[in-house]
Design a protein around this motif. Sequence first.
Motif, PDB file in Angstrom:
ATOM      1  N   UNK A  54      -4.212  -2.469   5.094  1.00 19.05           N
ATOM      2  CA  UNK A  54      -5.261  -3.389   4.652  1.00 19.05           C
ATOM      3  C   UNK A  54      -6.111  -2.748   3.564  1.00 19.05           C
ATOM      4  N   UNK A  55      -6.409  -1.491   3.721  1.00 18.87           N
ATOM      5  CA  UNK A  55      -7.193  -0.794   2.696  1.00 18.87           C
ATOM      6  C   UNK A  55      -6.424  -0.726   1.381  1.00 18.87           C
ATOM      7  N   UNK A  56      -5.128  -0.483   1.467  1.00 25.50           N
ATOM      8  CA  UNK A  56      -4.293  -0.425   0.267  1.00 25.50           C
ATOM      9  C   UNK A  56      -4.243  -1.780  -0.421  1.00 25.50           C
ATOM     10  N   UNK A  57      -4.073  -2.825   0.354  1.00 25.71           N
ATOM     11  CA  UNK A  57      -4.048  -4.185  -0.208  1.00 25.71           C
ATOM     12  C   UNK A  57      -5.388  -4.496  -0.866  1.00 25.71           C
ATOM     13  N   UNK A  58      -6.473  -4.179  -0.178  1.00 24.71           N
ATOM     14  CA  UNK A  58      -7.811  -4.453  -0.712  1.00 24.71           C
ATOM     15  C   UNK A  58      -8.031  -3.686  -2.010  1.00 24.71           C
ATOM     16  N   UNK A  59      -7.615  -2.419  -2.029  1.00 24.23           N
ATOM     17  CA  UNK A  59      -7.780  -1.618  -3.234  1.00 24.23           C
ATOM     18  C   UNK A  59      -6.962  -2.186  -4.389  1.00 24.23           C
ATOM     19  N   UNK A  60      -5.736  -2.598  -4.111  1.00 30.56           N
ATOM     20  CA  UNK A  60      -4.879  -3.154  -5.158  1.00 30.56           C
ATOM     21  C   UNK A  60      -5.469  -4.438  -5.741  1.00 30.56           C
ATOM     22  N   UNK A  61      -6.103  -5.229  -4.900  1.00 31.85           N
ATOM     23  CA  UNK A  61      -6.649  -6.506  -5.358  1.00 31.85           C
ATOM     24  C   UNK A  61      -7.991  -6.366  -6.057  1.00 31.85           C
ATOM     25  N   UNK A  62      -8.790  -5.401  -5.644  1.00 35.96           N
ATOM     26  CA  UNK A  62     -10.138  -5.277  -6.201  1.00 35.96           C
ATOM     27  C   UNK A  62     -10.276  -4.190  -7.252  1.00 35.96           C
ATOM     28  N   UNK A  63      -9.374  -3.197  -7.190  1.00 36.75           N
ATOM     29  CA  UNK A  63      -9.472  -2.083  -8.127  1.00 36.75           C
ATOM     30  C   UNK A  63     -10.549  -1.070  -7.764  1.00 36.75           C
ATOM     31  N   UNK A  64     -11.166  -1.252  -6.612  1.00 39.59           N
ATOM     32  CA  UNK A  64     -12.202  -0.312  -6.177  1.00 39.59           C
ATOM     33  C   UNK A  64     -11.558   1.006  -5.766  1.00 39.59           C
ATOM     34  N   UNK A  65     -12.278   2.117  -5.956  1.00 39.85           N
ATOM     35  CA  UNK A  65     -11.738   3.407  -5.527  1.00 39.85           C
ATOM     36  C   UNK A  65     -11.590   3.462  -4.006  1.00 39.85           C
ATOM     37  N   UNK A  66     -10.545   4.150  -3.551  1.00 39.39           N
ATOM     38  CA  UNK A  66     -10.258   4.243  -2.117  1.00 39.39           C
ATOM     39  C   UNK A  66     -11.440   4.807  -1.341  1.00 39.39           C
ATOM     40  N   UNK A  67     -12.093   5.822  -1.892  1.00 39.49           N
ATOM     41  CA  UNK A  67     -13.211   6.447  -1.190  1.00 39.49           C
ATOM     42  C   UNK A  67     -14.349   5.457  -0.958  1.00 39.49           C
ATOM     43  N   UNK A  68     -14.636   4.643  -1.946  1.00 37.85           N
ATOM     44  CA  UNK A  68     -15.716   3.660  -1.825  1.00 37.85           C
ATOM     45  C   UNK A  68     -15.370   2.610  -0.771  1.00 37.85           C
ATOM     46  N   UNK A  69     -14.111   2.202  -0.746  1.00 41.57           N
ATOM     47  CA  UNK A  69     -13.677   1.204   0.232  1.00 41.57           C
ATOM     48  C   UNK A  69     -13.753   1.780   1.635  1.00 41.57           C
ATOM     49  N   UNK A  70     -13.244   2.987   1.798  1.00 37.33           N
ATOM     50  CA  UNK A  70     -13.259   3.623   3.115  1.00 37.33           C
ATOM     51  C   UNK A  70     -14.681   3.792   3.636  1.00 37.33           C
TER      52      UNK A  70
END
Length: 78
Positions: free
Chosen positions: A4-20
């Motif tokens: 889910x984090x990978x999908x969200x990152x791919x769709x939003x372009x946000x950095x993984x660290x910020x999403x986590x």
Amino acid sequence: MVNLLTIYQALTGEPAEAIESAFAGGGYKGLKDRVADAVIARLEPIRNEYARLTSDRSYLDAVLRAGAQEAASIGSQT
């Protein structure tokens, strides 16, 4: 959760660290809701274009006729 984090990152372009850090300790529901919103937002222009194209019957007929003519031309050579 990683998917889910990978999908969200791919769709939003946000950095993984910020999403986590944004979803840390929040459980799956909030993340799933945000991923669903991101998917819907990304697909909305495609859905709208599909609806526009499929509602224009004369356009579809013209595309089908052109494709049939091209296929017939190619087919007659073989």
